[in-house]
Design a protein around this motif. Structure first.
Motif, PDB file in Angstrom:
ATOM      1  N   ALA A 256       0.831  -1.203   0.000  1.00 33.73           N
ATOM      2  CA  ALA A 256       0.000   0.000   0.000  1.00 33.73           C
ATOM      3  C   ALA A 256       0.865   1.252   0.000  1.00 33.73           C
ATOM      4  O   ALA A 256       0.570   2.231  -0.711  1.00 33.73           O
ATOM      5  CB  ALA A 256      -0.933  -0.005   1.207  1.00 33.73           C
ATOM      6  N   SER A 257       1.941   1.224   0.784  1.00 37.38           N
ATOM      7  CA  SER A 257       2.842   2.376   0.837  1.00 37.38           C
ATOM      8  C   SER A 257       3.503   2.618  -0.515  1.00 37.38           C
ATOM      9  O   SER A 257       3.621   3.758  -0.961  1.00 37.38           O
ATOM     10  CB  SER A 257       3.916   2.151   1.917  1.00 37.38           C
ATOM     11  N   ARG A 258       3.917   1.532  -1.168  1.00 37.00           N
ATOM     12  CA  ARG A 258       4.558   1.666  -2.480  1.00 37.00           C
ATOM     13  C   ARG A 258       3.607   2.286  -3.493  1.00 37.00           C
ATOM     14  O   ARG A 258       3.977   3.190  -4.251  1.00 37.00           O
ATOM     15  CB  ARG A 258       5.005   0.282  -2.968  1.00 37.00           C
ATOM     16  N   GLU A 259       2.352   1.827  -3.503  1.00 44.57           N
ATOM     17  CA  GLU A 259       1.381   2.353  -4.470  1.00 44.57           C
ATOM     18  C   GLU A 259       1.060   3.821  -4.207  1.00 44.57           C
ATOM     19  O   GLU A 259       1.004   4.631  -5.131  1.00 44.57           O
ATOM     20  CB  GLU A 259       0.096   1.514  -4.426  1.00 44.57           C
ATOM     21  N   MET A 260       0.845   4.188  -2.930  1.00 48.75           N
ATOM     22  CA  MET A 260       0.494   5.571  -2.629  1.00 48.75           C
ATOM     23  C   MET A 260       1.693   6.499  -2.743  1.00 48.75           C
ATOM     24  O   MET A 260       1.546   7.681  -3.080  1.00 48.75           O
ATOM     25  CB  MET A 260      -0.150   5.668  -1.246  1.00 48.75           C
ATOM     26  N   ALA A 261       2.886   5.973  -2.506  1.00 45.68           N
ATOM     27  CA  ALA A 261       4.090   6.778  -2.727  1.00 45.68           C
ATOM     28  C   ALA A 261       4.224   7.134  -4.201  1.00 45.68           C
ATOM     29  O   ALA A 261       4.632   8.243  -4.555  1.00 45.68           O
ATOM     30  CB  ALA A 261       5.323   6.025  -2.251  1.00 45.68           C
ATOM     31  N   GLY A 262       3.834   6.193  -5.065  1.00 44.49           N
ATOM     32  CA  GLY A 262       3.921   6.447  -6.497  1.00 44.49           C
ATOM     33  C   GLY A 262       2.814   7.337  -7.027  1.00 44.49           C
ATOM     34  O   GLY A 262       3.028   8.130  -7.950  1.00 44.49           O
ATOM     35  N   PRO A 266       5.819  10.684  -2.924  1.00 45.83           N
ATOM     36  CA  PRO A 266       6.872   9.720  -2.628  1.00 45.83           C
ATOM     37  C   PRO A 266       7.479   9.871  -1.236  1.00 45.83           C
ATOM     38  O   PRO A 266       8.103   8.943  -0.729  1.00 45.83           O
ATOM     39  CB  PRO A 266       7.926   9.994  -3.710  1.00 45.83           C
ATOM     40  N   HIS A 267       7.316  11.031  -0.617  1.00 53.28           N
ATOM     41  CA  HIS A 267       7.905  11.251   0.695  1.00 53.28           C
ATOM     42  C   HIS A 267       6.918  10.929   1.812  1.00 53.28           C
ATOM     43  O   HIS A 267       7.266  10.248   2.778  1.00 53.28           O
ATOM     44  CB  HIS A 267       8.396  12.699   0.818  1.00 53.28           C
ATOM     45  N   ARG A 268       5.688  11.396   1.659  1.00 55.92           N
ATOM     46  CA  ARG A 268       4.706  11.175   2.719  1.00 55.92           C
ATOM     47  C   ARG A 268       4.383   9.695   2.899  1.00 55.92           C
ATOM     48  O   ARG A 268       4.078   9.247   3.999  1.00 55.92           O
ATOM     49  CB  ARG A 268       3.389  11.916   2.433  1.00 55.92           C
ATOM     50  N   TYR A 269       4.430   8.929   1.817  1.00 51.59           N
ATOM     51  CA  TYR A 269       3.971   7.541   1.888  1.00 51.59           C
ATOM     52  C   TYR A 269       5.076   6.502   1.770  1.00 51.59           C
ATOM     53  O   TYR A 269       4.791   5.318   1.706  1.00 51.59           O
ATOM     54  CB  TYR A 269       2.897   7.299   0.831  1.00 51.59           C
ATOM     55  N   GLN A 270       6.310   6.928   1.763  1.00 50.40           N
ATOM     56  CA  GLN A 270       7.402   5.964   1.719  1.00 50.40           C
ATOM     57  C   GLN A 270       7.460   5.183   3.024  1.00 50.40           C
ATOM     58  O   GLN A 270       7.479   5.764   4.111  1.00 50.40           O
ATOM     59  CB  GLN A 270       8.743   6.673   1.494  1.00 50.40           C
ATOM     60  N   ALA A 271       7.465   3.871   2.950  1.00 52.47           N
ATOM     61  CA  ALA A 271       7.533   3.036   4.160  1.00 52.47           C
ATOM     62  C   ALA A 271       8.911   3.158   4.787  1.00 52.47           C
ATOM     63  O   ALA A 271       9.917   3.283   4.094  1.00 52.47           O
ATOM     64  CB  ALA A 271       7.233   1.584   3.813  1.00 52.47           C
ATOM     65  N   PRO A 272       9.007   3.097   6.120  1.00 49.11           N
ATOM     66  CA  PRO A 272      10.314   3.160   6.781  1.00 49.11           C
ATOM     67  C   PRO A 272      11.119   1.896   6.514  1.00 49.11           C
ATOM     68  O   PRO A 272      10.574   0.861   6.114  1.00 49.11           O
ATOM     69  CB  PRO A 272       9.959   3.294   8.261  1.00 49.11           C
ATOM     70  N   ALA A 273      12.411   1.991   6.765  1.00 46.82           N
ATOM     71  CA  ALA A 273      13.315   0.873   6.463  1.00 46.82           C
ATOM     72  C   ALA A 273      12.935  -0.395   7.210  1.00 46.82           C
ATOM     73  O   ALA A 273      13.121  -1.512   6.701  1.00 46.82           O
ATOM     74  CB  ALA A 273      14.752   1.271   6.797  1.00 46.82           C
TER      75      ALA A 273
END
Length: 330
Positions: A256-262, A266-273
């Motif tokens: 979900a994070s990958r799709e919404m980041a795209g 890209p910054h607000r929805y990037q998943a943490p490491a």
């Protein structure tokens, strides 16, 4: 009669809320104003503060939380103390809550008096919402007995209090603080010296995103509030945020994070490491036996039933659970 064991320094909204919490739990508490005032100004402040205390208790009575006839007895446990009486009140205190305005100058002035008058074994806390515990520890004598304590408004209703410790906070002091707060019905949670504690840091993201959706025309304020109260809110009242990740699966959050980041930002929805590492290690949560929590040896069916029970409880509380429809098949 001996002086109260508990002191709230600063007779503003937060101090009054803390005072109500202790008075409601059966404890006397001193609400201390350190500012030098004229007799007229002191009387005005005293009347305003006590009127707010009684008004809050009356609100609880109207909702059936207390008996209205008990209000005078509860309110009488809040003892207003002026600057002249502050040294004696502080000297008797076991636990002190500093709640003066949010400036380092005001904090320094308050802690100068707290340091001067409090006994060496008194636990000292600040209710600041914006200044790090590590900054304030520098102006506290015997900083091992100091931590920040963030109350959520209204302080006399919301059970969670966030305890923010610094590296020098004594483990014994932290344990005593937790015990004292649990003794008045609070639910203390501990975090390190980080801006925003836990709840404000999470809710700021949610509130900003909600405001952004209104701004972008994604949905009206009314629709967003309906979705959060009866969708997200109900679920997160039944499951903690991190527990929710494990329950659905870390892979769900990852994708979900990958799709919404795209598609959104890209910054607000990037998943943490940490999410990426858990994906690589196959620690997806309940479905794989480990995630943020460990599930080996746990009765998974019983756990899922417990989660369903919590959720149904929230639905019933909201008046949204309906019995099954009775239909006649044609």
């Amino acid at each position: 009669m001996s002086a109260p064991r508990f002191v709230a320094v600063g007779a503003g909204r937060m101090g009054r809320g803390i005072a109500i919490s202790f008075a409601y739990a059966g404890h006397r508490i001193a609400l201390v104003d350190l500012r030098q005032r004229t007799p007229e100004a002191w009387q005005k402040l005293r009347e305003e503060a006590m009127a707010e205390v009684r008004g809050a208790l009356l609100g609880l009575a109207k909702l059936g939380a207390i008996e209205e006839r008990n209000i005078p007895e509860i309110a009488a446990r809040v003892e207003m103390v002026d600057a002249a009486g502050a040294p004696a009140a502080l000297a008797a205190a076991e636990l002190v809550f500093e709640g003066v305005p949010e400036t380092m100058e005001a904090k320094r002035e308050a802690f100068a008096q707290i340091n001067r008058h409090c006994r060496a074994d008194a636990i000292l806390t600040s209710t600041t919402s914006s200044i790090l515990v590590t900054q304030l520890a520098e102006i506290v004598e015997k900083p091992e007995r100091f931590l920040n304590m963030h109350w959520l408004n209204p302080a006399y209703v919301i059970p969670v209090v966030e305890l923010s410790t610094h590296p020098g906070t004594s483990a014994e002091v932290l344990a005593r603080t937790r015990t004292l707060m649990e003794g008045i019905g609070k639910l203390p949670v501990v975090c390190g010296p980080a801006p925003g504690y836990i709840v404000p840091r999470l809710q700021a993201l949610v509130m900003n995103e909600a405001a952004r959706m209104v701004e972008e025309g994604v949905a009206t304020a009314e629709e967003i509030d309906k979705a959060t109260r009866y969708g997200m809110g109900l679920r997160f009242a039944a499951l903690g945020v991190v527990e929710f990740i494990d329950f659905g699966g870390c892979d769900i959050l990852h994708h979900a994070s990958r799709e919404m980041a795209g598609s959104i930002d890209p910054h607000r929805y990037q998943a943490p490491a940490i999410v990426g590492r858990m994906m690589e290690e196959g620690k997806l949560g309940l479905k794989t036996g480990s995630g943020f929590y460990q599930y080996e040896g746990r009765d998974v069916l019983a756990y899922r039933l417990d989660v369903l029970s919590r959720t149904l409880g929230m639905l019933k509380h909201a008046g949204l659970w309906k019995p099954p429809a009775e239909r006649t098949l044609s």
